[in-house]
Design a protein around this motif. Structure first.
Motif, PDB file in Angstrom:
ATOM      1  N   ASP A 113       0.855  -1.184   0.000  1.00 48.66           N
ATOM      2  CA  ASP A 113       0.000   0.000   0.000  1.00 48.66           C
ATOM      3  C   ASP A 113       0.897   1.243   0.000  1.00 48.66           C
ATOM      4  N   PRO A 114       0.883   2.041  -1.060  1.00 46.57           N
ATOM      5  CA  PRO A 114       1.777   3.210  -1.101  1.00 46.57           C
ATOM      6  C   PRO A 114       1.497   4.219   0.002  1.00 46.57           C
ATOM      7  N   GLU A 115       0.223   4.319   0.437  1.00 42.89           N
ATOM      8  CA  GLU A 115      -0.118   5.236   1.524  1.00 42.89           C
ATOM      9  C   GLU A 115       0.548   4.796   2.820  1.00 42.89           C
ATOM     10  N   ILE A 116       0.512   3.498   3.085  1.00 39.13           N
ATOM     11  CA  ILE A 116       1.125   2.978   4.304  1.00 39.13           C
ATOM     12  C   ILE A 116       2.636   3.125   4.245  1.00 39.13           C
ATOM     13  N   ALA A 117       3.235   2.883   3.088  1.00 39.46           N
ATOM     14  CA  ALA A 117       4.688   3.033   2.943  1.00 39.46           C
ATOM     15  C   ALA A 117       5.118   4.455   3.291  1.00 39.46           C
ATOM     16  N   CYS A 118       4.413   5.429   2.745  1.00 38.89           N
ATOM     17  CA  CYS A 118       4.725   6.833   3.029  1.00 38.89           C
ATOM     18  C   CYS A 118       4.458   7.172   4.490  1.00 38.89           C
ATOM     19  N   GLY A 119       3.342   6.671   5.017  1.00 44.95           N
ATOM     20  CA  GLY A 119       2.990   6.932   6.409  1.00 44.95           C
ATOM     21  C   GLY A 119       3.995   6.349   7.388  1.00 44.95           C
ATOM     22  N   MET A 120       4.550   5.177   7.063  1.00 43.02           N
ATOM     23  CA  MET A 120       5.530   4.547   7.943  1.00 43.02           C
ATOM     24  C   MET A 120       6.814   5.375   8.012  1.00 43.02           C
ATOM     25  N   VAL A 121       7.234   5.929   6.880  1.00 41.78           N
ATOM     26  CA  VAL A 121       8.430   6.781   6.883  1.00 41.78           C
ATOM     27  C   VAL A 121       8.197   7.999   7.786  1.00 41.78           C
ATOM     28  N   LYS A 122       7.050   8.653   7.616  1.00 39.73           N
ATOM     29  CA  LYS A 122       6.738   9.834   8.428  1.00 39.73           C
ATOM     30  C   LYS A 122       6.619   9.470   9.908  1.00 39.73           C
ATOM     31  N   GLU A 123       6.056   8.303  10.189  1.00 40.71           N
ATOM     32  CA  GLU A 123       5.880   7.889  11.584  1.00 40.71           C
ATOM     33  C   GLU A 123       7.228   7.589  12.241  1.00 40.71           C
ATOM     34  N   ILE A 124       8.153   6.988  11.505  1.00 46.64           N
ATOM     35  CA  ILE A 124       9.482   6.723  12.056  1.00 46.64           C
ATOM     36  C   ILE A 124      10.174   8.034  12.415  1.00 46.64           C
ATOM     37  N   ILE A 125      10.046   9.037  11.541  1.00 45.04           N
ATOM     38  CA  ILE A 125      10.646  10.347  11.825  1.00 45.04           C
ATOM     39  C   ILE A 125       9.983  10.978  13.049  1.00 45.04           C
ATOM     40  N   ARG A 126       8.660  10.897  13.123  1.00 40.70           N
ATOM     41  CA  ARG A 126       7.931  11.478  14.260  1.00 40.70           C
ATOM     42  C   ARG A 126       8.323  10.794  15.569  1.00 40.70           C
ATOM     43  N   LEU A 127       8.416   9.465  15.525  1.00 42.73           N
ATOM     44  CA  LEU A 127       8.782   8.721  16.730  1.00 42.73           C
ATOM     45  C   LEU A 127      10.216   9.011  17.148  1.00 42.73           C
ATOM     46  N   TYR A 128      11.082   9.230  16.165  1.00 39.16           N
ATOM     47  CA  TYR A 128      12.465   9.598  16.489  1.00 39.16           C
ATOM     48  C   TYR A 128      12.492  10.934  17.223  1.00 39.16           C
ATOM     49  N   ASP A 129      11.786  11.925  16.677  1.00 36.42           N
ATOM     50  CA  ASP A 129      11.730  13.236  17.331  1.00 36.42           C
ATOM     51  C   ASP A 129      11.148  13.125  18.740  1.00 36.42           C
ATOM     52  N   LYS A 130      10.124  12.308  18.880  1.00 39.10           N
ATOM     53  CA  LYS A 130       9.492  12.138  20.188  1.00 39.10           C
ATOM     54  C   LYS A 130      10.435  11.463  21.173  1.00 39.10           C
ATOM     55  N   LYS A 131      11.127  10.420  20.723  1.00 36.33           N
ATOM     56  CA  LYS A 131      12.037   9.687  21.602  1.00 36.33           C
ATOM     57  C   LYS A 131      13.194  10.570  22.044  1.00 36.33           C
ATOM     58  N   VAL A 132      13.819  11.261  21.093  1.00 35.41           N
ATOM     59  CA  VAL A 132      14.936  12.141  21.442  1.00 35.41           C
ATOM     60  C   VAL A 132      14.446  13.283  22.335  1.00 35.41           C
ATOM     61  N   GLY A 133      13.250  13.803  22.038  1.00 41.37           N
ATOM     62  CA  GLY A 133      12.676  14.851  22.873  1.00 41.37           C
ATOM     63  C   GLY A 133      12.473  14.382  24.305  1.00 41.37           C
ATOM     64  N   THR A 134      11.994  13.154  24.466  1.00 35.85           N
ATOM     65  CA  THR A 134      11.804  12.591  25.811  1.00 35.85           C
ATOM     66  C   THR A 134      13.132  12.440  26.531  1.00 35.85           C
ATOM     67  N   MET A 135      14.132  11.926  25.806  1.00 35.78           N
ATOM     68  CA  MET A 135      15.461  11.760  26.399  1.00 35.78           C
ATOM     69  C   MET A 135      16.025  13.111  26.834  1.00 35.78           C
ATOM     70  N   HIS A 136      15.862  14.123  25.998  1.00 42.53           N
ATOM     71  CA  HIS A 136      16.369  15.452  26.337  1.00 42.53           C
ATOM     72  C   HIS A 136      15.601  16.051  27.511  1.00 42.53           C
ATOM     73  N   LYS A 137      14.299  15.859  27.543  1.00 44.87           N
ATOM     74  CA  LYS A 137      13.509  16.411  28.648  1.00 44.87           C
ATOM     75  C   LYS A 137      13.911  15.781  29.979  1.00 44.87           C
ATOM     76  N   ILE A 138      14.212  14.486  29.961  1.00 44.39           N
ATOM     77  CA  ILE A 138      14.645  13.821  31.197  1.00 44.39           C
ATOM     78  C   ILE A 138      15.945  14.439  31.694  1.00 44.39           C
ATOM     79  N   LYS A 139      16.899  14.623  30.760  1.00 49.00           N
ATOM     80  CA  LYS A 139      18.177  15.223  31.146  1.00 49.00           C
ATOM     81  C   LYS A 139      17.998  16.690  31.553  1.00 49.00           C
ATOM     82  N   ARG A 140      17.190  17.429  30.804  1.00 49.61           N
ATOM     83  CA  ARG A 140      16.956  18.824  31.136  1.00 49.61           C
ATOM     84  C   ARG A 140      16.260  18.963  32.486  1.00 49.61           C
ATOM     85  N   LEU A 141      15.315  18.052  32.768  1.00 52.09           N
ATOM     86  CA  LEU A 141      14.593  18.117  34.037  1.00 52.09           C
ATOM     87  C   LEU A 141      15.545  17.874  35.207  1.00 52.09           C
TER      88      LEU A 141
END
Length: 315
Positions: A130-158
Protein backbone atom coordinates in the motif's frame (compact mmCIF):
# COMPACT_ATOMS: atom_id res chain seq x y z
CA UNK A 1 34.07 -38.32 -33.07
CA UNK A 2 33.61 -34.58 -32.96
CA UNK A 3 35.07 -32.59 -30.09
CA UNK A 4 32.57 -32.42 -27.23
CA UNK A 5 32.75 -28.61 -27.16
CA UNK A 6 33.00 -28.02 -30.86
CA UNK A 7 31.41 -24.61 -31.66
CA UNK A 8 30.42 -25.75 -35.16
CA UNK A 9 28.55 -28.66 -33.71
CA UNK A 10 26.76 -26.40 -31.24
CA UNK A 11 25.72 -23.94 -33.94
CA UNK A 12 24.41 -26.79 -36.07
CA UNK A 13 22.49 -28.13 -33.10
CA UNK A 14 20.94 -24.74 -32.36
CA UNK A 15 19.95 -24.33 -35.99
CA UNK A 16 18.45 -27.79 -36.04
CA UNK A 17 16.37 -27.14 -32.92
CA UNK A 18 15.81 -23.45 -33.53
CA UNK A 19 12.04 -23.56 -33.57
CA UNK A 20 11.92 -25.63 -30.41
CA UNK A 21 14.23 -23.18 -28.68
CA UNK A 22 12.22 -20.19 -29.91
CA UNK A 23 8.95 -21.72 -28.78
CA UNK A 24 10.37 -22.60 -25.35
CA UNK A 25 11.80 -19.07 -24.98
CA UNK A 26 8.53 -17.43 -26.01
CA UNK A 27 6.50 -19.68 -23.72
CA UNK A 28 8.84 -18.95 -20.81
CA UNK A 29 8.58 -15.22 -21.46
CA UNK A 30 4.78 -15.44 -21.57
CA UNK A 31 4.74 -17.45 -18.34
CA UNK A 32 7.09 -14.87 -16.79
CA UNK A 33 4.70 -12.11 -17.81
CA UNK A 34 1.76 -14.02 -16.34
CA UNK A 35 3.37 -15.04 -13.08
CA UNK A 36 4.90 -11.61 -12.49
CA UNK A 37 1.43 -10.11 -12.45
CA UNK A 38 -0.24 -8.82 -9.29
CA UNK A 39 -2.29 -12.02 -8.99
CA UNK A 40 0.88 -14.03 -8.27
CA UNK A 41 3.41 -11.45 -7.01
CA UNK A 42 2.21 -8.65 -4.76
CA UNK A 43 3.45 -5.33 -6.15
CA UNK A 44 5.46 -3.27 -3.68
CA UNK A 45 5.61 0.52 -3.52
CA UNK A 46 8.55 2.47 -2.12
CA UNK A 47 8.67 5.63 -0.07
CA UNK A 48 11.85 7.15 1.31
CA UNK A 49 13.26 10.17 3.12
CA UNK A 50 16.72 11.60 3.70
CA UNK A 51 17.43 13.54 6.88
CA UNK A 52 20.13 14.83 9.18
CA UNK A 53 20.10 14.94 13.01
CA UNK A 54 19.86 18.35 14.68
CA UNK A 55 19.65 19.86 18.19
CA UNK A 56 21.01 16.63 19.68
CA UNK A 57 23.56 15.96 22.42
CA UNK A 58 26.31 13.37 22.37
CA UNK A 59 25.95 10.36 24.69
CA UNK A 60 29.18 8.56 23.75
CA UNK A 61 31.90 8.54 21.08
CA UNK A 62 29.39 7.77 18.33
CA UNK A 63 28.48 10.42 15.77
CA UNK A 64 25.08 12.09 15.72
CA UNK A 65 24.21 10.12 12.57
CA UNK A 66 25.11 6.82 14.25
CA UNK A 67 23.04 7.89 17.23
CA UNK A 68 20.08 8.56 14.94
CA UNK A 69 20.47 5.14 13.31
CA UNK A 70 20.55 3.40 16.70
CA UNK A 71 17.36 5.10 17.85
CA UNK A 72 15.45 4.58 14.59
CA UNK A 73 16.42 0.90 14.50
CA UNK A 74 15.41 0.34 18.13
CA UNK A 75 12.75 -2.18 19.10
CA UNK A 76 10.75 0.59 20.77
CA UNK A 77 10.21 2.46 17.51
CA UNK A 78 9.60 -0.78 15.59
CA UNK A 79 6.92 -1.87 18.10
CA UNK A 80 5.26 1.55 17.90
CA UNK A 81 5.16 1.45 14.08
CA UNK A 82 3.81 -2.11 14.13
CA UNK A 83 1.04 -1.11 16.54
CA UNK A 84 0.20 2.18 14.80
CA UNK A 85 -0.29 0.59 11.36
CA UNK A 86 -1.56 -2.80 12.55
CA UNK A 87 1.24 -4.55 10.67
CA UNK A 88 0.46 -7.96 12.18
CA UNK A 89 -2.87 -8.01 10.34
CA UNK A 90 -1.46 -6.05 7.39
CA UNK A 91 1.26 -8.66 6.85
CA UNK A 92 -1.32 -11.40 7.45
CA UNK A 93 0.60 -13.00 10.30
CA UNK A 94 -1.34 -15.32 12.58
CA UNK A 95 -0.61 -15.05 16.28
CA UNK A 96 -1.50 -18.70 16.63
CA UNK A 97 1.77 -19.50 14.89
CA UNK A 98 4.42 -20.20 17.57
CA UNK A 99 7.07 -18.03 15.91
CA UNK A 100 4.86 -15.18 14.73
CA UNK A 101 7.04 -12.58 16.46
CA UNK A 102 10.13 -13.74 14.55
CA UNK A 103 8.20 -13.69 11.27
CA UNK A 104 6.95 -10.18 12.04
CA UNK A 105 10.44 -8.86 12.81
CA UNK A 106 11.88 -10.44 9.64
CA UNK A 107 9.07 -9.02 7.53
CA UNK A 108 9.48 -5.57 9.08
CA UNK A 109 13.24 -5.55 8.54
CA UNK A 110 12.83 -6.73 4.96
CA UNK A 111 10.46 -3.86 4.22
CA UNK A 112 12.04 -1.12 6.36
CA UNK A 113 15.64 -0.20 5.62
CA UNK A 114 17.41 2.54 7.58
CA UNK A 115 20.97 3.26 6.53
CA UNK A 116 23.62 5.95 6.33
CA UNK A 117 24.30 7.71 3.05
CA UNK A 118 27.80 8.51 1.74
CA UNK A 119 27.22 12.12 2.88
CA UNK A 120 26.59 11.07 6.51
CA UNK A 121 22.83 11.55 6.30
CA UNK A 122 20.23 8.92 7.19
CA UNK A 123 18.12 7.24 4.52
CA UNK A 124 14.77 5.70 5.49
CA UNK A 125 13.35 3.40 2.82
CA UNK A 126 10.04 1.55 3.24
CA UNK A 127 8.44 -0.96 0.88
CA UNK A 128 4.79 -1.91 1.17
CA UNK A 129 1.94 -3.15 -0.95
CA UNK A 130 0.00 0.00 0.00
CA UNK A 131 1.78 3.21 -1.10
CA UNK A 132 -0.12 5.24 1.52
CA UNK A 133 1.13 2.98 4.30
CA UNK A 134 4.69 3.03 2.94
CA UNK A 135 4.73 6.83 3.03
CA UNK A 136 2.99 6.93 6.41
CA UNK A 137 5.53 4.55 7.94
CA UNK A 138 8.43 6.78 6.88
CA UNK A 139 6.74 9.83 8.43
CA UNK A 140 5.88 7.89 11.58
CA UNK A 141 9.48 6.72 12.06
CA UNK A 142 10.65 10.35 11.83
CA UNK A 143 7.93 11.48 14.26
CA UNK A 144 8.78 8.72 16.73
CA UNK A 145 12.47 9.60 16.49
CA UNK A 146 11.73 13.24 17.33
CA UNK A 147 9.49 12.14 20.19
CA UNK A 148 12.04 9.69 21.60
CA UNK A 149 14.94 12.14 21.44
CA UNK A 150 12.68 14.85 22.87
CA UNK A 151 11.80 12.59 25.81
CA UNK A 152 15.46 11.76 26.40
CA UNK A 153 16.37 15.45 26.34
CA UNK A 154 13.51 16.41 28.65
CA UNK A 155 14.64 13.82 31.20
CA UNK A 156 18.18 15.22 31.15
CA UNK A 157 16.96 18.82 31.14
CA UNK A 158 14.59 18.12 34.04
CA UNK A 159 17.50 16.73 36.07
CA UNK A 160 19.43 19.96 35.43
CA UNK A 161 16.36 22.12 36.17
CA UNK A 162 15.77 20.35 39.50
CA UNK A 163 19.46 20.62 40.39
CA UNK A 164 19.54 24.36 39.75
CA UNK A 165 16.20 24.81 41.54
CA UNK A 166 17.54 23.09 44.67
CA UNK A 167 20.68 25.22 44.48
CA UNK A 168 18.61 28.40 44.15
CA UNK A 169 16.41 27.44 47.10
CA UNK A 170 19.44 26.74 49.25
CA UNK A 171 21.06 30.01 48.21
CA UNK A 172 17.89 31.95 48.89
CA UNK A 173 17.57 30.41 52.36
CA UNK A 174 21.16 31.28 53.14
CA UNK A 175 20.75 34.87 51.90
CA UNK A 176 17.55 35.20 53.93
CA UNK A 177 19.37 34.00 57.05
CA UNK A 178 22.12 36.58 56.47
CA UNK A 179 19.54 39.35 56.02
CA UNK A 180 17.68 38.19 59.15
CA UNK A 181 20.87 38.51 61.17
CA UNK A 182 21.44 41.98 59.69
CA UNK A 183 17.91 42.97 60.70
CA UNK A 184 18.48 41.63 64.20
CA UNK A 185 21.67 43.64 64.63
CA UNK A 186 20.09 46.83 63.30
CA UNK A 187 16.92 46.45 65.38
CA UNK A 188 18.40 45.36 68.72
CA UNK A 189 21.75 47.14 68.65
CA UNK A 190 21.24 50.00 66.23
CA UNK A 191 24.16 48.88 64.09
CA UNK A 192 23.30 49.70 60.49
CA UNK A 193 26.36 50.82 58.57
CA UNK A 194 29.75 50.21 60.14
CA UNK A 195 31.60 52.84 58.09
CA UNK A 196 29.18 55.75 58.41
CA UNK A 197 28.33 55.04 62.06
CA UNK A 198 32.00 54.80 63.00
CA UNK A 199 32.55 58.18 61.37
CA UNK A 200 29.65 59.71 63.32
CA UNK A 201 30.89 58.24 66.61
CA UNK A 202 34.30 59.74 65.95
CA UNK A 203 32.78 63.14 65.25
CA UNK A 204 30.82 62.92 68.50
CA UNK A 205 33.94 62.33 70.54
CA UNK A 206 35.80 65.10 68.75
CA UNK A 207 33.06 67.57 69.68
CA UNK A 208 33.34 66.48 73.33
CA UNK A 209 37.05 67.07 73.33
CA UNK A 210 36.76 70.60 71.86
CA UNK A 211 34.36 71.69 74.66
CA UNK A 212 31.04 71.38 72.81
CA UNK A 213 28.07 70.22 74.82
CA UNK A 214 27.25 66.76 73.46
CA UNK A 215 25.36 63.94 75.18
CA UNK A 216 27.87 61.12 75.05
CA UNK A 217 25.53 58.46 76.50
CA UNK A 218 24.12 57.58 73.06
CA UNK A 219 27.51 57.85 71.46
CA UNK A 220 29.04 55.49 74.00
CA UNK A 221 26.27 52.93 73.46
CA UNK A 222 26.63 53.02 69.68
CA UNK A 223 30.42 52.88 70.05
CA UNK A 224 30.15 49.79 72.23
CA UNK A 225 27.75 48.07 69.80
CA UNK A 226 29.95 48.91 66.81
CA UNK A 227 33.01 47.56 68.57
CA UNK A 228 31.13 44.36 69.43
CA UNK A 229 29.17 43.77 66.20
CA UNK A 230 30.90 45.94 63.59
CA UNK A 231 33.11 43.17 62.21
CA UNK A 232 30.10 40.90 61.89
CA UNK A 233 28.17 43.61 60.02
CA UNK A 234 31.00 44.01 57.53
CA UNK A 235 31.23 40.25 57.05
CA UNK A 236 27.46 40.00 56.57
CA UNK A 237 27.44 42.75 53.95
CA UNK A 238 30.30 41.11 52.05
CA UNK A 239 28.59 37.69 52.15
CA UNK A 240 25.23 39.08 51.01
CA UNK A 241 26.80 40.83 48.02
CA UNK A 242 28.77 37.73 47.04
CA UNK A 243 25.80 35.39 47.50
CA UNK A 244 23.49 37.65 45.51
CA UNK A 245 26.00 37.69 42.63
CA UNK A 246 26.27 33.90 42.69
CA UNK A 247 22.48 33.59 42.98
CA UNK A 248 22.03 35.72 39.83
CA UNK A 249 24.50 33.52 37.87
CA UNK A 250 22.80 30.30 38.96
CA UNK A 251 19.41 31.81 38.13
CA UNK A 252 20.56 32.51 34.55
CA UNK A 253 21.62 28.85 34.15
CA UNK A 254 18.34 27.70 35.68
CA UNK A 255 16.26 29.86 33.33
CA UNK A 256 18.21 28.60 30.29
CA UNK A 257 17.70 24.94 31.24
CA UNK A 258 14.03 25.63 31.97
CA UNK A 259 13.63 27.32 28.58
CA UNK A 260 15.09 24.30 26.79
CA UNK A 261 12.95 21.95 28.89
CA UNK A 262 9.73 23.74 27.96
CA UNK A 263 10.67 24.20 24.28
CA UNK A 264 8.99 22.02 21.65
CA UNK A 265 11.95 21.23 19.42
CA UNK A 266 12.47 18.86 16.52
CA UNK A 267 15.65 16.82 16.27
CA UNK A 268 15.79 16.08 12.55
CA UNK A 269 16.23 18.12 9.38
CA UNK A 270 14.40 16.36 6.55
CA UNK A 271 16.24 16.98 3.29
CA UNK A 272 14.04 14.79 1.09
CA UNK A 273 10.41 14.46 2.15
CA UNK A 274 8.59 11.12 1.67
CA UNK A 275 5.71 11.01 -0.81
CA UNK A 276 3.08 8.52 -1.90
CA UNK A 277 4.46 6.52 -4.83
CA UNK A 278 2.31 6.33 -7.97
CA UNK A 279 4.35 3.51 -9.52
CA UNK A 280 5.31 0.15 -8.09
CA UNK A 281 8.95 -0.55 -7.34
CA UNK A 282 8.77 -4.37 -7.31
CA UNK A 283 8.51 -6.46 -9.35
CA UNK A 284 9.84 -4.84 -12.52
CA UNK A 285 7.83 -6.88 -15.00
CA UNK A 286 9.99 -6.51 -18.09
CA UNK A 287 13.04 -7.66 -16.11
CA UNK A 288 11.19 -10.79 -14.97
CA UNK A 289 10.04 -11.49 -18.54
CA UNK A 290 13.54 -10.95 -19.93
CA UNK A 291 15.18 -13.14 -17.30
CA UNK A 292 12.64 -15.93 -17.81
CA UNK A 293 13.14 -15.83 -21.59
CA UNK A 294 16.95 -15.76 -21.38
CA UNK A 295 17.06 -18.51 -18.78
CA UNK A 296 14.71 -20.73 -20.82
CA UNK A 297 16.70 -20.09 -24.00
CA UNK A 298 20.03 -20.91 -22.34
CA UNK A 299 18.72 -24.05 -20.62
CA UNK A 300 17.02 -25.31 -23.79
CA UNK A 301 20.24 -24.84 -25.80
CA UNK A 302 22.22 -26.80 -23.20
CA UNK A 303 19.60 -29.56 -23.14
CA UNK A 304 19.36 -30.03 -26.91
CA UNK A 305 23.14 -29.90 -27.26
CA UNK A 306 23.54 -32.60 -24.63
CA UNK A 307 20.85 -34.64 -26.35
CA UNK A 308 22.64 -34.36 -29.72
CA UNK A 309 26.01 -35.11 -28.13
CA UNK A 310 24.59 -38.17 -26.45
CA UNK A 311 23.22 -39.41 -29.78
CA UNK A 312 26.68 -38.97 -31.32
CA UNK A 313 28.28 -41.02 -28.61
CA UNK A 314 26.06 -44.00 -29.24
CA UNK A 315 26.37 -43.99 -33.03
Amino acid sequence: MNNYFDNTSMIQTIYKWKWHIVIITVVAAILGAIFSGSRFITPMYKSEAILYPSNVSSYSDETFTEQMLQIMQSNEIMDSVVEHFGLIEHYKISKSYPYWKTVLIDQYRDNVRISRTPYDAVLIKVLDKDPEIACGMVKEIIRLYDKKVGTMHKIKRLEAVNMYKRQLDEKQQYIDSLKARMTELSTNYGVLDYTSQSREVTRGYLRTNDGSKVNTDGVDEIKTNIEQYGAEIVALNTLIIAENTHFAAVKLDYEQELRFYNANMTFSNVISEPFVADKKTYPVRWVVVALCGLAACFISIIVVYLMESKKGLFK
